[in-house]
Scaffold this active site. Structure first.
Site, PDB file in Angstrom:
ATOM      1  N   GLY A  14       0.826  -1.201   0.000  1.00  0.00           N
ATOM      2  CA  GLY A  14       0.000   0.000   0.000  1.00  0.00           C
ATOM      3  C   GLY A  14       0.855   1.244   0.000  1.00  0.00           C
ATOM      4  O   GLY A  14       0.554   2.212   0.701  1.00  0.00           O
ATOM      5  N   GLY A  15       1.912   1.233  -0.814  1.00  0.00           N
ATOM      6  CA  GLY A  15       2.904   2.306  -0.759  1.00  0.00           C
ATOM      7  C   GLY A  15       2.760   3.393  -1.795  1.00  0.00           C
ATOM      8  O   GLY A  15       3.664   4.220  -1.943  1.00  0.00           O
ATOM      9  N   SER A  17       0.351   5.813  -1.947  1.00  0.00           N
ATOM     10  CA  SER A  17      -0.281   7.062  -1.507  1.00  0.00           C
ATOM     11  C   SER A  17      -0.301   7.122   0.013  1.00  0.00           C
ATOM     12  O   SER A  17       0.002   6.139   0.700  1.00  0.00           O
ATOM     13  CB  SER A  17      -1.711   7.179  -2.050  1.00  0.00           C
ATOM     14  OG  SER A  17      -2.552   6.209  -1.463  1.00  0.00           O
ATOM     15  N   GLY A  18      -0.666   8.278   0.529  1.00  0.00           N
ATOM     16  CA  GLY A  18      -0.896   8.448   1.952  1.00  0.00           C
ATOM     17  C   GLY A  18       0.293   8.105   2.828  1.00  0.00           C
ATOM     18  O   GLY A  18       1.442   8.445   2.526  1.00  0.00           O
ATOM     19  N   SER A 138      -5.117   0.975  13.712  1.00  0.00           N
ATOM     20  CA  SER A 138      -5.862   2.234  13.746  1.00  0.00           C
ATOM     21  C   SER A 138      -6.356   2.475  15.160  1.00  0.00           C
ATOM     22  O   SER A 138      -6.656   1.519  15.893  1.00  0.00           O
ATOM     23  CB  SER A 138      -7.054   2.178  12.795  1.00  0.00           C
ATOM     24  OG  SER A 138      -7.930   3.274  13.029  1.00  0.00           O
ATOM     25  N   TYR A 151     -14.347  -2.410  10.058  1.00  0.00           N
ATOM     26  CA  TYR A 151     -13.003  -1.840   9.910  1.00  0.00           C
ATOM     27  C   TYR A 151     -12.249  -1.892  11.238  1.00  0.00           C
ATOM     28  O   TYR A 151     -11.092  -2.318  11.296  1.00  0.00           O
ATOM     29  CB  TYR A 151     -13.106  -0.396   9.413  1.00  0.00           C
ATOM     30  CG  TYR A 151     -11.773   0.309   9.318  1.00  0.00           C
ATOM     31  CD1 TYR A 151     -10.907   0.053   8.262  1.00  0.00           C
ATOM     32  CD2 TYR A 151     -11.379   1.233  10.293  1.00  0.00           C
ATOM     33  CE1 TYR A 151      -9.675   0.691   8.181  1.00  0.00           C
ATOM     34  CE2 TYR A 151     -10.165   1.874  10.212  1.00  0.00           C
ATOM     35  CZ  TYR A 151      -9.310   1.607   9.155  1.00  0.00           C
ATOM     36  OH  TYR A 151      -8.090   2.242   9.079  1.00  0.00           O
TER      37      TYR A 151
END
Length: 250
Positions: A14-15, A17-18, A138, A151
């Site tokens: 997941g590299g 963006s963000g 999270s 989530y």
């Protein structure tokens, strides 16, 4: 920069963006040989161009075990064995409990939970002893927040994995820790709203909810990942680094 990761091989799922992209940029600036993964080839190309230091990208889906195996084989072939693994790929889907579909639930579970589990498993044969593994959780993993049930549960599972993985990998001196962000200014807000104005309103609401009265930045989260990736955190194993603007504590 201090070259804290000089000549280290770092993989960030997941590299593109963000938080993932900010982490890749910082790791590269600190001397790492960086590989990023994601599902969108065009986004990956743009990201790699911005990272520098001869970073590479590999297209793949973390919920697909064959993809994962191929990703880590390619990393080792091109860069060498892995010293740092950041299991960051995730999706964010919200809906009231009464409206949440099985498809939404399965997608969150497959990417956030299953994807994290098998990212680490498939990386192990390609990982150096003494490596650092960072899982992204999270703050909602330990909060009751409307519309976040699936989530939040997936991120609570990630926190649990760090404990179990660390205990199991002690004989290889592989440390597994968790980065737990609060709300951060990333494109995720655009993915759960319909207009830029709606996204800005959600950000403002989360900033008001945080005791520090702002949301975090991807760069702040990347700095925390650098700490977990480097020798600075050598005495941490199975632990959690919480960057949430005081949401969970105050």
């Amino acid at each position: 920069m201090s070259d804290k990761l000089k000549n280290k091989v770092a993989v960030i799922t997941g590299g593109s963006s963000g938080i993932g992209l900010a982490t890749a940029k910082l790791f590269a600036a600190e001397g790492a040989k960086v590989a990023i993964t994601g599902r969108n080839k065009d986004n990956l190309k743009k990201a790699v161009d911005s990272i520098g230091n001869q970073a590479i990208s590999i297209t793949g889906d973390v919920s697909n075990l064959a993809n994962l195996a191929a990703i880590f084989q390619q990393v080792e072939a091109q860069l060498g064995k892995i010293d740092v693994l950041v299991a960051n790929a995730a999706i964010y889907a919200l809906a009231p409990l009464a409206d949440f579909t099985e498809e939404m639930f399965d997608k969150i579970s497959d990417i956030n939970f299953k994807g994290t589990f098998f990212t680490v498993q498939k990386a192990l044969p390609h990982m150096n002893n003494g490596a650092s593994v960072i899982l992204t959780s999270s703050v909602v993993a330990e909060k009751g927040v409307p519309q976040h049930a699936a989530y939040a549960a997936s991120k609570a599972a990630v926190r649990s994995l760090a404990r179990s993985f660390s205990a199991e990998l002690l004989d290889r001196s592989i440390r597994v820790n968790v980065l737990t962000p609060g709300p951060a200014d990333t494109p995720v807000f655009d993915s759960v709203t319909n207009t830029p104005e709606e996204a800005a309103a959600v950000k403002a609401g989360m900033a008001a909810f945080a005791p520090v009265k702002r949301i975090g930045t991807p760069e702040e989260m990347a700095a925390a990942s650098l700490f977990l990736a480097s020798a600075d955190s050598a005495f941490m194993a199975g632990a959690e680094l919480l960057l949430d603007g005081g949401i969970r504590s105050l």
